[in-house]
Scaffold this motif. Structure first.
Motif, short mmCIF file in Angstrom:
data_model
loop_
_atom_site.label_atom_id
_atom_site.label_comp_id
_atom_site.label_asym_id
_atom_site.label_seq_id
_atom_site.Cartn_x
_atom_site.Cartn_y
_atom_site.Cartn_z
N VAL A 1 0.85 -1.19 0.00
CA VAL A 1 0.00 0.00 0.00
C VAL A 1 0.89 1.25 0.00
N ILE A 2 0.60 2.17 -0.93
CA ILE A 2 1.27 3.47 -0.90
C ILE A 2 0.53 4.34 0.09
N SER A 3 1.25 4.87 1.09
CA SER A 3 0.56 5.65 2.11
C SER A 3 0.75 7.14 1.90
N ARG B 1 -12.19 3.55 -2.70
CA ARG B 1 -11.70 3.14 -4.03
C ARG B 1 -10.19 3.30 -4.12
N CYS B 2 -9.69 4.39 -3.58
CA CYS B 2 -8.22 4.58 -3.54
C CYS B 2 -7.57 3.43 -2.78
N ALA B 3 -8.14 3.09 -1.61
CA ALA B 3 -7.57 2.02 -0.78
C ALA B 3 -7.59 0.69 -1.54
N LEU C 1 -3.85 2.74 -2.42
CA LEU C 1 -3.40 4.06 -1.98
C LEU C 1 -4.21 4.47 -0.75
N ALA C 2 -3.50 4.74 0.35
CA ALA C 2 -4.18 5.17 1.58
C ALA C 2 -4.17 6.68 1.69
N VAL C 3 -5.37 7.30 1.84
CA VAL C 3 -5.50 8.72 2.17
C VAL C 3 -6.41 8.80 3.40
N VAL C 4 -6.48 9.96 4.07
CA VAL C 4 -7.31 10.05 5.28
C VAL C 4 -8.60 10.79 4.98
N GLY D 1 1.14 7.16 -6.49
CA GLY D 1 -0.04 7.51 -5.70
C GLY D 1 -0.93 8.51 -6.42
N VAL D 2 -0.32 9.54 -7.00
CA VAL D 2 -1.13 10.55 -7.70
C VAL D 2 -1.74 9.93 -8.96
N GLU D 3 -1.03 9.01 -9.57
CA GLU D 3 -1.58 8.25 -10.70
C GLU D 3 -2.89 7.56 -10.29
N ILE D 4 -2.89 6.94 -9.10
CA ILE D 4 -4.10 6.27 -8.60
C ILE D 4 -5.19 7.29 -8.32
#
Lengths: 397, 397
Positions: free
Chosen positions: A29-31, A343-345, A349-352, A384-387
């Protein structure tokens, strides 16, 4: 055996951020979810050298108990640094070392907040400190922000509407999570309003030395001639977070109580950390060091913004910070923010999700989420930005 | 500005011990008042070597944030050490690293104790932890001790007399301040009584590895097959107190809440300390290391006892400990204990008046005071006991 927990902890959930941090230890996972300073910003060689010297010359006092308020030469050095570099602290203030800035939120709540008392804060705000206040059963009242920081009219209305206000918690510089910086004018207005209404300001300033654009603005504490402000500083972003070291500058009678509260929590903060921090401050030119940090963060922030400009291309809004570690992204109305983050996860890709930072917590509504650009490598920022771009394309079109 | 503090901190006084520790930083005062482990017991060379290796091989992860529960390899190693060396922990238990054993008392109270709930404890007991409980507005009920430890009939009576008992706090081995060790039989009786009455035991075991005489007795936690006991361990006496590292082993649902509470207090404990402790446990044979510690403390204890036998000569009573750091002295009835301690202080010897350790605090009455033999040098032990003898001769005759 069946345990019956105290009311304050019966239903507390772990911080969303820490939980995601744990989940994102999955190497696949990209965090973008953490709040870690950039590892390349750690003065590793200097810390190693200082630690070597300490063990060569004075090992016992690095390892023995010390007093709760903190290692005396570090307190003296910090008093000087606070005056000359941050422009905070008067002869009516005292200083205490703490186990990270987080302990400042905890000790402030412990000393100031009875069950049911109100804590005012920016909405959104840093979930770690909001959780400290919740654990002392504070009633959190979040105040909307505008371009200059916390909205003054809404703050005034909240002060009128509530009795038993324990304090106002603010992160005026590179606020977490929004990255916003309160204007000098708003700082003075907020200070005067609180002074008039006898409300303590807890000013949290962990990102002080990460500015890479724009004009520096002095902390609210720099205006304080009347014991209105408790200022929280941290070594997490200028030295390293793993050493768990922060400090508070505030009215003497409050610092005395914080010391008593801290004594019962952890006796004192790690001495090795305090000794390293003391020699660090004696060794570096802090202005130059802050510029060096700014260079690191500017490069990472600008890379991320360029990637967002390219891949997201107007599908959602994002801030263009002047410092700090975060970009605050806001989806168009009608888009389901939690679904977007999920969807990112799913795409690793993990975002908050932004509601983690609301005073109302999971009950609150927001279209925003937080991304961090300091922890990922350049390649991870690209991936990550690609995702983000891909999910934005799928969801928003 | 006038600050209005929270009720819990409005009238709290700093711990008598910490205050005396500060006063006794006067180099002209001989301090028998501290609870510092003997500096010669610190494995300085090993810590230096480990720290060097960490900075040579893995500096970033020594300095970066980590998870609240603690550095994962240290948790694993401690699970093993707890099972094999201390005989505590089952598959129903979990483990969390903390910023010293003191944080265990703080987190236990935070998780278990509503305002006004009762905390039962030995009377006298360790003032640092009693202050943690007081800051969560617990009602402290002290239970008298006899030769085998906490008195069972009085404990039973207290359990019958009180509702809302948050937990029973015990230091069964080399109790602070008395130095007493609870018998194996009493441990089983207390465990069964608490299990039957659904009362959590918080077992504090900081002096575990300091035994220098007599037979080892397993912790109460070793009996625990039903989640009755929260066990608190510490690195302060086997490694060094300045690294601020301890741990708790207890029922999973309690450890989960303690992690949430700790997250809001200090995020996690210093990583350098955790990494050093992990390699320390991997490097030493803990049985052999405990024997080495015992040799150091036996010598200092025996010197002190021989000096007391010579200089005090029956004027007051004192314990003959089998481990730990303290001797508990009891003056004859009719002698004013506080006046005796004040006379010692006037002669430049600091000891801790026994009422500092009572559940009733300054209101409590006792003829006893505590002296520490681990911190002073041999010469200071000689000079200090000389002063004790002189004051005893003046006051008692």
């Amino acid at each position: 055996m069946k345990l019956k927990f105290a009311d304050r902890m019966a239903n507390v959930k772990p911080s969303a951020i820490r939980e995601i941090l744990k989940a994102s230890s999955d190497p696949n996972v990209i965090s973008f979810a953490a709040g870690n300073p950039a590892p390349e910003a750690f003065p590793v060689e200097l810390v190693r050298k200082i630690s070597d010297e300490l063990f060569a010359t004075d090992p016992i006092s690095v390892l023995q108990y010390n007093i709760t308020e903190g290692y005396a030469p570090l307190r003296d050095k910090l008093r000087e640094v606070c005056r000359t570099h941050y422009h905070v602290g008067t002869e009516n203030d005292d200083i205490i070392l703490m186990s990270g800035g987080q302990q400042g939120a905890d000790l402030a709540a412990k000393c100031m907040c009875n069950q049911g008392d109100v804590v005012l804060c920016e909405d959104p705000s840093f979930v770690g400190c909001l959780n400290s206040f919740r654990q002392f059963q504070a009633k959190l009242i979040g105040i909307e922000m505008d371009d200059e920081g916390i909205n003054l009219e809404k703050l005034e209305a909240a002060i009128r509407a509530h009795e038993h206000i324990a304090f106002l918690y603010l992160i005026p510089t590179f606020q977490n999570p929004t990255g916003l910086t309160m204007s000098a004018r708003r700082r003075r207005e907020v200070y005067e309003l609180c002074k008039k209404n006898n409300i303590l300001i807890v000013e949290d300033n962990p990102y002080a030395d990460t500015r890479f654009r724009g004009e520096a603005i002095d902390p609210i504490k720099s205006l304080d001639d009347d014991g209105v402000v408790l200022y929280l500083g941290s070594f997490s972003k200028i030295l390293a977070p793993g050493i768990r070291l922060g400090y508070a500058v505030g009215p003497k009678e409050l610092i005395t109580r914080m010391a008593t509260a801290k004594q019962a929590e952890d006796v004192h903060s790690t001495i090795w950390s305090q000794r390293v921090a003391c020699r660090f401050l004696e060794s570096v030119d802090l202005d130059a060091f802050a510029k060096h940090l700014g260079d690191i963060y500017r490069r990472k922030c600008d890379l991320t913004l360029a990637l967002l400009d390219e891949k997201v291309a107007g599908r959602f809004q994002y801030t263009r910070p002047e410092g700090g570690l975060f970009i605050w992204c806001t989806l168009p109305d009608g888009v389901d923010m939690l679904d977007f983050c999920a969807r990112c996860a799913a795409d690793k890709l993990a975002v908050v999700p932004g509601n983690a930072f609301l005073a109302a917590g999971d009950e609150g509504k927001t279209q925003s989420f937080r991304i961090n650009y300091s922890t990922p490598t350049d390649e991870q920022l690209r991936q990550g930005v690609e995702i983000l771009g891909k999910v934005a394309h799928e969801v928003i079109g």
